[in-house]
Design an enzyme around this catalytic site. Structure first.
Site, PDB file in Angstrom:
ATOM      1  N   LYS A  11      31.723  43.443  30.248  1.00  0.00           N
ATOM      2  CA  LYS A  11      31.836  42.003  29.968  1.00  0.00           C
ATOM      3  C   LYS A  11      30.762  41.223  30.723  1.00  0.00           C
ATOM      4  CE  LYS A  11      36.114  41.843  31.520  1.00  0.00           C
ATOM      5  NZ  LYS A  11      36.307  43.252  31.906  1.00  0.00           N
ATOM      6  N   ARG A  86      43.948  36.392  30.943  1.00  0.00           N
ATOM      7  CA  ARG A  86      44.309  37.796  31.162  1.00  0.00           C
ATOM      8  C   ARG A  86      45.787  38.032  31.058  1.00  0.00           C
ATOM      9  NH1 ARG A  86      39.847  39.273  34.745  1.00  0.00           N
ATOM     10  NH2 ARG A  86      40.109  41.428  35.326  1.00  0.00           N
ATOM     11  N   ARG A 125      29.029  51.099  39.991  1.00  0.00           N
ATOM     12  CA  ARG A 125      28.442  49.744  39.869  1.00  0.00           C
ATOM     13  C   ARG A 125      27.895  49.262  41.211  1.00  0.00           C
ATOM     14  NH1 ARG A 125      31.897  45.181  37.282  1.00  0.00           N
ATOM     15  NH2 ARG A 125      33.468  46.141  38.611  1.00  0.00           N
ATOM     16  N   ARG A 153      31.432  46.209  45.080  1.00  0.00           N
ATOM     17  CA  ARG A 153      32.635  45.373  45.173  1.00  0.00           C
ATOM     18  C   ARG A 153      33.763  46.124  45.875  1.00  0.00           C
ATOM     19  NH1 ARG A 153      33.461  42.791  39.236  1.00  0.00           N
ATOM     20  NH2 ARG A 153      35.589  43.460  39.673  1.00  0.00           N
ATOM     21  N   ARG A 164      43.742  48.370  38.194  1.00  0.00           N
ATOM     22  CA  ARG A 164      43.229  47.321  37.291  1.00  0.00           C
ATOM     23  C   ARG A 164      43.397  47.727  35.833  1.00  0.00           C
ATOM     24  NH1 ARG A 164      37.579  47.169  40.030  1.00  0.00           N
ATOM     25  NH2 ARG A 164      36.875  46.089  38.160  1.00  0.00           N
TER      26      ARG A 164
HETATM   27  P1  AP5 Z   1      30.308  45.248  34.011  1.00  0.00           P
HETATM   28  O1  AP5 Z   1      29.462  44.560  33.011  1.00  0.00           O
HETATM   29  O2  AP5 Z   1      30.228  44.783  35.433  1.00  0.00           O
HETATM   30  O3  AP5 Z   1      31.824  45.332  33.487  1.00  0.00           O
HETATM   31  P2  AP5 Z   1      32.960  44.233  33.416  1.00  0.00           P
HETATM   32  O4  AP5 Z   1      33.666  44.418  32.123  1.00  0.00           O
HETATM   33  O5  AP5 Z   1      32.413  42.877  33.712  1.00  0.00           O
HETATM   34  O6  AP5 Z   1      33.872  44.794  34.590  1.00  0.00           O
HETATM   35  P3  AP5 Z   1      34.643  44.073  35.755  1.00  0.00           P
HETATM   36  O7  AP5 Z   1      35.053  45.178  36.694  1.00  0.00           O
HETATM   37  O8  AP5 Z   1      33.842  42.951  36.362  1.00  0.00           O
HETATM   38  O9  AP5 Z   1      35.857  43.516  35.023  1.00  0.00           O
HETATM   39  P4  AP5 Z   1      37.188  43.138  35.606  1.00  0.00           P
HETATM   40  O10 AP5 Z   1      37.785  42.432  34.468  1.00  0.00           O
HETATM   41  O11 AP5 Z   1      37.986  44.255  36.173  1.00  0.00           O
HETATM   42  O12 AP5 Z   1      36.782  42.269  36.898  1.00  0.00           O
HETATM   43  P5  AP5 Z   1      36.823  40.697  37.224  1.00  0.00           P
HETATM   44  O13 AP5 Z   1      35.672  40.403  38.083  1.00  0.00           O
HETATM   45  O14 AP5 Z   1      37.044  39.905  35.997  1.00  0.00           O
HETATM   46  O15 AP5 Z   1      29.964  46.817  33.944  1.00  0.00           O
HETATM   47  C1  AP5 Z   1      30.589  47.737  34.831  1.00  0.00           C
HETATM   48  C2  AP5 Z   1      29.568  48.824  35.202  1.00  0.00           C
HETATM   49  O16 AP5 Z   1      29.244  49.575  34.027  1.00  0.00           O
HETATM   50  C3  AP5 Z   1      28.227  48.269  35.740  1.00  0.00           C
HETATM   51  O17 AP5 Z   1      27.750  49.135  36.730  1.00  0.00           O
HETATM   52  C4  AP5 Z   1      27.301  48.277  34.504  1.00  0.00           C
HETATM   53  O18 AP5 Z   1      25.937  48.456  34.865  1.00  0.00           O
HETATM   54  C5  AP5 Z   1      27.834  49.475  33.725  1.00  0.00           C
HETATM   55  N1  AP5 Z   1      27.733  49.288  32.286  1.00  0.00           N
HETATM   56  C6  AP5 Z   1      27.882  48.131  31.568  1.00  0.00           C
HETATM   57  N2  AP5 Z   1      27.715  48.373  30.249  1.00  0.00           N
HETATM   58  C7  AP5 Z   1      27.495  49.725  30.135  1.00  0.00           C
HETATM   59  C8  AP5 Z   1      27.254  50.591  29.029  1.00  0.00           C
HETATM   60  N3  AP5 Z   1      27.236  50.122  27.769  1.00  0.00           N
HETATM   61  N4  AP5 Z   1      27.074  51.919  29.290  1.00  0.00           N
HETATM   62  C9  AP5 Z   1      27.092  52.411  30.557  1.00  0.00           C
HETATM   63  N5  AP5 Z   1      27.307  51.620  31.643  1.00  0.00           N
HETATM   64  C10 AP5 Z   1      27.504  50.304  31.436  1.00  0.00           C
HETATM   65  O19 AP5 Z   1      38.174  40.609  38.054  1.00  0.00           O
HETATM   66  C11 AP5 Z   1      38.279  41.186  39.329  1.00  0.00           C
HETATM   67  C12 AP5 Z   1      39.651  40.841  39.910  1.00  0.00           C
HETATM   68  O20 AP5 Z   1      39.792  39.408  40.059  1.00  0.00           O
HETATM   69  C13 AP5 Z   1      40.870  41.261  39.080  1.00  0.00           C
HETATM   70  O21 AP5 Z   1      41.250  42.606  39.300  1.00  0.00           O
HETATM   71  C14 AP5 Z   1      41.921  40.259  39.573  1.00  0.00           C
HETATM   72  O22 AP5 Z   1      42.428  40.628  40.825  1.00  0.00           O
HETATM   73  C15 AP5 Z   1      41.120  38.994  39.743  1.00  0.00           C
HETATM   74  N6  AP5 Z   1      41.072  38.165  38.522  1.00  0.00           N
HETATM   75  C16 AP5 Z   1      39.957  37.824  37.813  1.00  0.00           C
HETATM   76  N7  AP5 Z   1      40.291  37.055  36.759  1.00  0.00           N
HETATM   77  C17 AP5 Z   1      41.636  36.918  36.804  1.00  0.00           C
HETATM   78  C18 AP5 Z   1      42.562  36.263  35.966  1.00  0.00           C
HETATM   79  N8  AP5 Z   1      42.175  35.592  34.862  1.00  0.00           N
HETATM   80  N9  AP5 Z   1      43.874  36.319  36.298  1.00  0.00           N
HETATM   81  C19 AP5 Z   1      44.284  36.995  37.397  1.00  0.00           C
HETATM   82  N10 AP5 Z   1      43.466  37.650  38.240  1.00  0.00           N
HETATM   83  C20 AP5 Z   1      42.138  37.608  37.937  1.00  0.00           C
END
Ligand code: AP5
Length: 206
Positions: A11, A86, A125, A153, A164
């Site tokens: 994402k 979410r 990552r 992270r 997660r």
């Molecule tokens: P990346 O693009 O970073 O993936 P992502 O989908 O953004 O993953 P996240 O881990 O950031 O998502 P998340 O939803 O768990 O975390 P968030 O920060 O929202 O890619 C991941 C890796 O893969 C990278 O190394 C990249 O280079 C690689 N990659 C990308 N595309 C690829 C491909 N096609 N092929 C191979 N490799 C690839 O949330 C974190 C925490 O915050 C949550 O756990 C929660 O505690 C809290 N939080 C955030 N939002 C909320 C909410 N709305 N409600 C409640 N808690 C929340």
């Protein structure tokens, strides 16, 4: 526009490319929460423990934060939400806020990646704290001269990643039908190199 998908679906990676193309702000609830933790704000203190262990931050903390953000002037011409909503209460709160502001959602983009690929993507990552660029040690290796300043992270451990993923299936996947019924959901296969996924997304949005 909203981006939905499991942790590590890509994402953040895709959002960085799409917001350039569409010239709209990238609003990531995860990035906002991490900034609050780093600044040591009251909100950050509330969120920190949940995030480290891979649990969701409570709805009442997150909803106000994101609704405030999308009301800022730079989001008046559109925005890309990443990581929000979410849960069902978050989706309903967003719906109410958008209806109140006379804004309608164009698309909800679901990036689909099988669970079997997620842990490897997450533990490999690394991010650049200066530019926000996202790398992967194997799939998108950083330039060697940046190696010393890249960070991992706190929630990118295998254990937190599995928590997660569980939360994604129990809390977030159930909101997909909510958007499917509204006729705005677009599914994109998130497997394969990032450039290929970007092409699929651009084709699907066209
Ligand atoms: P990346 O693009 O970073 O993936 P992502 O989908 O953004 O993953 P996240 O881990 O950031 O998502 P998340 O939803 O768990 O975390 P968030 O920060 O929202 O890619 C991941 C890796 O893969 C990278 O190394 C990249 O280079 C690689 N990659 C990308 N595309 C690829 C491909 N096609 N092929 C191979 N490799 C690839 O949330 C974190 C925490 O915050 C949550 O756990 C929660 O505690 C809290 N939080 C955030 N939002 C909320 C909410 N709305 N409600 C409640 N808690 C929340």
């Amino acid at each position: 526009m909203i981006l939905i998908g499991p942790p590590g679906a890509g994402k953040g990676t895709q959002a960085q490319r799409l917001v350039e193309k569409f010239a709209i702000p990238h609003i990531s609830s995860g990035d906002m929460l991490r900034a609050a933790v780093a600044e040591g704000t009251e909100l950050g203190k509330q969120a920190d423990g949940f995030m480290k262990s891979g649990q969701l931050v409570p709805d009442d903390v997150v909803i106000g934060m994101v609704i405030d953000r999308i009301g800022k002037p730079d989001a008046a011409g559109g925005f890309m939400l990443d990581g929000f909503p979410r849960t069902r209460p978050q989706a309903e709160a967003l719906d109410t806020a958008l209806a109140g502001a006379g804004v309608s959602l164009d698309r909800v983009l679901l990036i689909e990646v099988p669970d079997s690929l997620i842990v490897e993507r997450i533990v490999g990552r690394r991010s650049d704290p200066q530019t926000g660029a996202i790398y992967h040690l194997k799939f998108n290796p950083p330039p060697p001269e940046l190696a010393d300043r890249l960070v991992q992270r706190k929630d990118d451990t295998e254990e937190a990643c599995r928590a997660r993923l569980d939360k994604y299936h129990s809390e977030t996947a159930p909101i997909v039908p909510f958007y499917e019924q509204k006729g705005v959901l677009v599914r994109v296969n998130g497997e394969g190199p990032p450039d290929q996924v970007t092409r699929r997304i651009v084709d699907a949005l066209r």
